[in-house]
Design a protein around this motif. Structure first.
Motif, PDB file in Angstrom:
ATOM      1  N   GLU A 150      56.532  20.625  32.218  1.00 37.36           N
ATOM      2  CA  GLU A 150      55.669  21.597  31.185  1.00 37.36           C
ATOM      3  C   GLU A 150      56.550  22.774  30.889  1.00 37.36           C
ATOM      4  O   GLU A 150      56.001  23.827  30.333  1.00 37.36           O
ATOM      5  CB  GLU A 150      54.434  22.062  31.729  1.00 37.36           C
ATOM      6  CG  GLU A 150      53.222  20.699  31.826  1.00 37.36           C
ATOM      7  CD  GLU A 150      52.166  21.179  32.305  1.00 37.36           C
ATOM      8  OE1 GLU A 150      51.802  22.365  32.591  1.00 37.36           O
ATOM      9  OE2 GLU A 150      51.248  20.242  32.601  1.00 37.36           O
ATOM     10  N   ALA A 151      57.765  22.754  30.704  1.00 33.37           N
ATOM     11  CA  ALA A 151      58.768  23.690  30.556  1.00 33.37           C
ATOM     12  C   ALA A 151      58.632  23.714  28.939  1.00 33.37           C
ATOM     13  O   ALA A 151      58.367  23.045  28.308  1.00 33.37           O
ATOM     14  CB  ALA A 151      60.215  23.531  31.002  1.00 33.37           C
ATOM     15  N   ALA A 167      59.454  24.379  36.598  1.00 33.77           N
ATOM     16  CA  ALA A 167      58.042  24.069  35.963  1.00 33.77           C
ATOM     17  C   ALA A 167      57.428  25.206  35.282  1.00 33.77           C
ATOM     18  O   ALA A 167      57.615  26.168  35.748  1.00 33.77           O
ATOM     19  CB  ALA A 167      57.321  23.286  37.002  1.00 33.77           C
ATOM     20  N   ARG A 168      56.909  24.733  34.095  1.00 32.17           N
ATOM     21  CA  ARG A 168      56.130  25.609  33.160  1.00 32.17           C
ATOM     22  C   ARG A 168      57.080  27.072  32.906  1.00 32.17           C
ATOM     23  O   ARG A 168      56.654  28.059  32.493  1.00 32.17           O
ATOM     24  CB  ARG A 168      54.882  26.232  33.866  1.00 32.17           C
ATOM     25  CG  ARG A 168      54.103  25.172  34.171  1.00 32.17           C
ATOM     26  CD  ARG A 168      52.571  25.457  34.431  1.00 32.17           C
ATOM     27  NE  ARG A 168      51.683  24.269  34.724  1.00 32.17           N
ATOM     28  CZ  ARG A 168      51.547  23.444  35.812  1.00 32.17           C
ATOM     29  NH1 ARG A 168      52.406  23.712  36.935  1.00 32.17           N
ATOM     30  NH2 ARG A 168      50.987  22.561  35.686  1.00 32.17           N
TER      31      ARG A 168
END
Length: 205
Positions: A150-151, A167-168
């Motif tokens: 979810e980058a 992540a993110r």
């Protein structure tokens, strides 16, 4: 065209090239002229939709690439989306605005839920002058980059080779080569790193 490619095309001088590729549930939706899509040899695509609106767009998917899920939109004309040889995309949503470019290097790994946007869908205006304040800008991703779960990569993002994006993470600026980056906005937390697709056993203490 393969039975596994659904083609809807309106316009002139549009070109699609592919050789020895493997397609399953791939849709090409093109309205415009002089658009070119090139799939490199032995590319493998699943659950992919390429939507082109406008003229002069270019898409190049490199040889031996594997794409499990991709929703790509090129809007307004003269946009570029390119993926280098041997890269793997698990799940990506990408929007290319106003003739900008998004390039992903060779041997990259894109995790699930990654979002890329070279611009905004709406305008931000100065109330006094009426001038638009949010221009679109290119996104550049070097070779051998791992984009984590979810980058999000936004307009103007530049990621050097051999990086890992956590992540993110939200990337809005420059991440130097060989960096481990995380956060919103993403910052390099450690440099002098690379990564491997294999989980290498840790050395025993």
């Amino acid at each position: 065209m393969s039975d596994h490619i659904h083609l809807a095309m309106r316009g002139e001088d549009n070109e699609i090239q592919h050789r020895d590729c493997d397609f399953d549930n791939v849709t090409l939706d093109i309205i415009g002229n002089d658009n070119t899509i090139i799939f490199g040899r032995y590319a493998r695509l699943r659950n992919t939709t390429l939507t082109l609106r406008g003229s002069g767009h270019r898409i190049h998917i490199g040889a031996h690439c594997e794409i499990e899920a991709l929703n790509l939109r090129l809007l307004h004309g003269k946009g570029l989306f390119a993926v280098g040889d041997g890269s793997f995309i698990l799940e990506m949503e990408a929007s290319i605005f106003e003739g900008t470019r998004c390039t992903l290097g060779r041997d990259c790994l894109v995790s699930r839920g990654v979002t890329i946007a070279t611009g905004d869908a709406h305008s931000i205006l100065d109330t006094e002058t009426g001038q638009r304040l949010n221009p679109s800008d290119d996104i550049t991703i070097g070779d051998h980059v791992w984009l984590g779960l979810e980058a999000m990569l936004l307009k103007g993002a530049t990621i050097g080779a051999d990086c890992v994006i956590g992540a993110r993470a939200v990337v809005t600026g420059n991440i130097p080569s060989g960096s481990l980056a995380a956060g919103a906005p993403a910052k390099a937390l450690r440099q002098g790193i690379t990564w491997d697709r294999e989980l290498i056993p840790m050395a025993k203490k």
